[in-house]
Design an enzyme around this catalytic site. Structure first.
Site, PDB file in Angstrom:
ATOM      1  N   ASP A   1     -26.018  36.265   8.012  1.00  0.00           N
ATOM      2  CA  ASP A   1     -26.386  37.312   8.970  1.00  0.00           C
ATOM      3  C   ASP A   1     -25.430  38.504   8.933  1.00  0.00           C
ATOM      4  OD1 ASP A   1     -24.502  35.411  10.010  1.00  0.00           O
ATOM      5  OD2 ASP A   1     -24.637  36.415  11.938  1.00  0.00           O
TER       6      ASP A   1
ATOM      7  N   ASP B   1     -28.313  26.187   0.303  1.00  0.00           N
ATOM      8  CA  ASP B   1     -28.404  24.754   0.622  1.00  0.00           C
ATOM      9  C   ASP B   1     -29.652  24.437   1.438  1.00  0.00           C
ATOM     10  OD1 ASP B   1     -26.160  23.968  -0.723  1.00  0.00           O
ATOM     11  OD2 ASP B   1     -24.891  23.714   1.043  1.00  0.00           O
TER      12      ASP B   1
ATOM     13  N   ASP C   1     -21.470  35.405   5.504  1.00  0.00           N
ATOM     14  CA  ASP C   1     -22.530  34.524   5.991  1.00  0.00           C
ATOM     15  C   ASP C   1     -23.856  35.266   5.973  1.00  0.00           C
ATOM     16  OD1 ASP C   1     -20.760  32.487   6.324  1.00  0.00           O
ATOM     17  OD2 ASP C   1     -20.645  32.605   8.505  1.00  0.00           O
TER      18      ASP C   1
ATOM     19  N   ASP D   1     -12.598  27.243   6.938  1.00  0.00           N
ATOM     20  CA  ASP D   1     -11.976  28.559   6.803  1.00  0.00           C
ATOM     21  C   ASP D   1     -10.541  28.557   7.339  1.00  0.00           C
ATOM     22  OD1 ASP D   1     -12.873  28.110   9.368  1.00  0.00           O
ATOM     23  OD2 ASP D   1     -14.177  29.862   9.453  1.00  0.00           O
TER      24      ASP D   1
END
Length: 529
Positions: free
Chosen positions: A195, A134, A193, A287
């Site tokens: 990282d 995105d 994610d 989530d």
């Protein structure tokens, strides 16, 4: 003339004395019938909330001891068999797995996350990697796309997906990713994610629980932090998150087979996502939203404390505050939206409803923040100024001390930082309380979503440049006026207690003042442990 000169100061002094006398009289008139009763009510409310938090921490402490001593490991409690390569049937025994990596302008970490996903030990014809980008920066988008093409040239089935808008933020990206026809054959989806860096055997350890236990919807791994030792702020974060994973998640998994999905480092059964209604963007904790809805459908969750995934903690205070706002505002807003849905649900038993409403939401997501700030940073200092109201020593010292000790079990290596962790958590409780109230009342920044800044290896490789960003940023971005005002209030109360008090609270108040001041000036992320 001389008489006039000597007369004016006397008149002024008399007038000033009269004004102070009137103010004192007014204070005495409202103190007894109004101030003191209100403060007593506040004390009783805070003591009640402290006891609720104490009982919750004690309950989880007892359960975690029982789990460690008597519970069998997940591989023994559930059906589990290791994934084996079969010469006769080839890769037929391996289910199709989708890996989703949502990212937004992740210049520093995109290679790490994509590389870790591509290095997972899973048959390439049974693995589909989906990079959901995105990003708004065209240069970063081009870099990410080229990285995907580089891995695709090595034979990996990796897809680079972009959207026309960021509608729904992360939830929107994940939901859009599942709509593509090329993912319809996938049974499970692992989410990381940008990282997060899973070890190669991640899927081989997690997927068998889903294969052999059809009622399990989610397998959640534990987070480990590559930059925990970067500064004092990251050490404080590690202590809080270690308790969350080692105790809260473990207790929820062992007793009710329910806990909040952490948004990453987990594997979902796609059928469970669909049955729960898919991803929704009505709060900033998509989530947790999905996890609660799936649980209310009767699905079970499993937490694997031994399955660990490396990740990165926010290393700037600004990024940390944005993250904490989202993590505090989102759950309280979700509680507001789902309370009656949980109460009316007919798929789960009464005690699970009590656990979700009271323990999971009310005590941990709301009470824990509010009592920490209201009691220890407002009500207790006010009782120093109004000695007619006295907090019992068990509520002011003993209960908080036991709660703190119970919280410390998650990170034994940082036990020497425990006292400062208390002071830091009290400061952050102000920020979290504001966010929780925004979520409950659904006002202001309730739907604010700011992606947490990740530095990857940039800070480690450019140590000489890092302090410039930390020390010489714009003053307006660093100074927090509200925190400085609370610090000044605590300093005043500390001075008053030092001069007139009898409980020696001034020691705590002065230390808390220092912490509020350091935080208010934006230097908390620069202190090395």
């Amino acid at each position: 003339m001389a008489d006039g000169v000597s007369f004016l100061p006397e008149t002024t002094f008399t007038a000033r004395e009269n004004i102070m006398g009137q103010i004192g009289l007014m204070w005495e008139l409202i103190k007894q019938p109004l101030i003191i009763p209100v403060l007593w009510v506040a004390v009783y409310l805070c003591l009640a909330m402290s006891l609720m938090l104490f009982m919750e921490r004690l309950y989880m402490g007892i359960v975690i001891i029982l789990v460690k001593l008597f519970w069998k490991k997940p591989e023994k409690r559930y059906n589990w068999e290791p994934m084996r390569d079969d010469i006769e049937f080839g890769n037929a025994a391996f289910p199709h797995v989708l890996i989703q990596i949502p990212m937004y302008n992740e210049k520093e970490v995109y290679k790490i996350s994509i590389g870790a996903a591509c290095n997972l030990s899973w048959p390439s014809d049974r693995l589909l990697i989906q990079v959901l980008d995105d990003s708004t920066d065209p240069i970063i988008k081009e870099m990410v796309e080229k990285e995907c093409q580089r891995w695709a040239s090595k034979g990996l089935n990796i897809k680079y997906q972009i959207r026309e808008s960021r509608g729904g933020y992360k939830a929107g990206a994940l939901k859009e990713g599942l709509k593509h026809d090329y993912v319809k054959h996938c049974e499970y989806v692992a989410i990381f994610d940008a990282d997060f860096r899973p070890e190669p055997d991640y899927l081989r350890r997690a997927i068998p629980f889903l294969i052999h236990n059809p009622k399990i919807a989610l397998v959640q791994a534990r987070w480990r932090f590559v930059n925990a030792d970067e500064c004092l702020m990251t050490r404080m974060q590690e202590m809080s998150l270690d308790y969350h994973f080692k105790v809260e998640q473990e207790v929820g998994s062992s007793t009710h087979a329910f806990f909040g999905f952490n948004g990453t480092a987990g594997v979902w059964r796609i059928a469970a996502i669909d049955e729960a209604g898919g991803w929704k963007d009505r709060t900033t904790v998509e989530d947790m939203d999905l996890a609660v809805r799936a649980s209310l459908r009767g699905w079970k969750f499993l937490y694997l404390g031994d399955l660990q995934v490396k990740s990165e903690l926010p290393s700037t205070f600004k990024a940390f505050r944005f993250q904490q706002h989202r993590w505090s505002c989102g759950p309280s807003n979700l509680f507001r939206k789902m309370f009656m849905e949980i109460v009316r649900n007919k798929h789960v038993n009464f005690w699970k409803k009590v656990y979700v409403i009271y323990s999971f939401f009310f005590v941990r997501k709301i009470i824990a923040h509010m009592v920490t700030f209201w009691f220890y940073c407002l009500v207790l200092p006010l009782t120093i100024l109004i000695p007619e109201v006295d907090v019992p020593i068990w509520g002011a010292i003993y209960i908080p001390a036991i709660i703190t000790i119970l919280n410390s079990v998650g990170t034994p290596r940082s036990i020497h930082l425990l006292f400062y962790w208390i002071l830091f958590e009290n400061v952050m409780a102000f920020h979290r309380t504001k966010a929780s109230l925004i979520g409950l009342l659904e006002t202001g920044r309730v739907n604010e979503w700011i992606v947490t800044e990740k530095l990857g290896d940039a800070l480690k490789n450019n140590k000489s440049k890092a302090p410039k960003k930390l020390f010489f940023s714009k003053m307006a971005d660093r100074v927090l006026v509200q925190e400085l005002c609370i610090g000044a209030f605590l300093f005043f109360c500390g001075c008053y207690d030092f001069l007139y008090g009898k409980h020696y609270y001034f020691v705590y108040l002065f230390l808390q003042t220092i912490t509020y001041t350091i935080t208010g000036l934006g230097y908390i992320g620069t202190i090395v442990p």
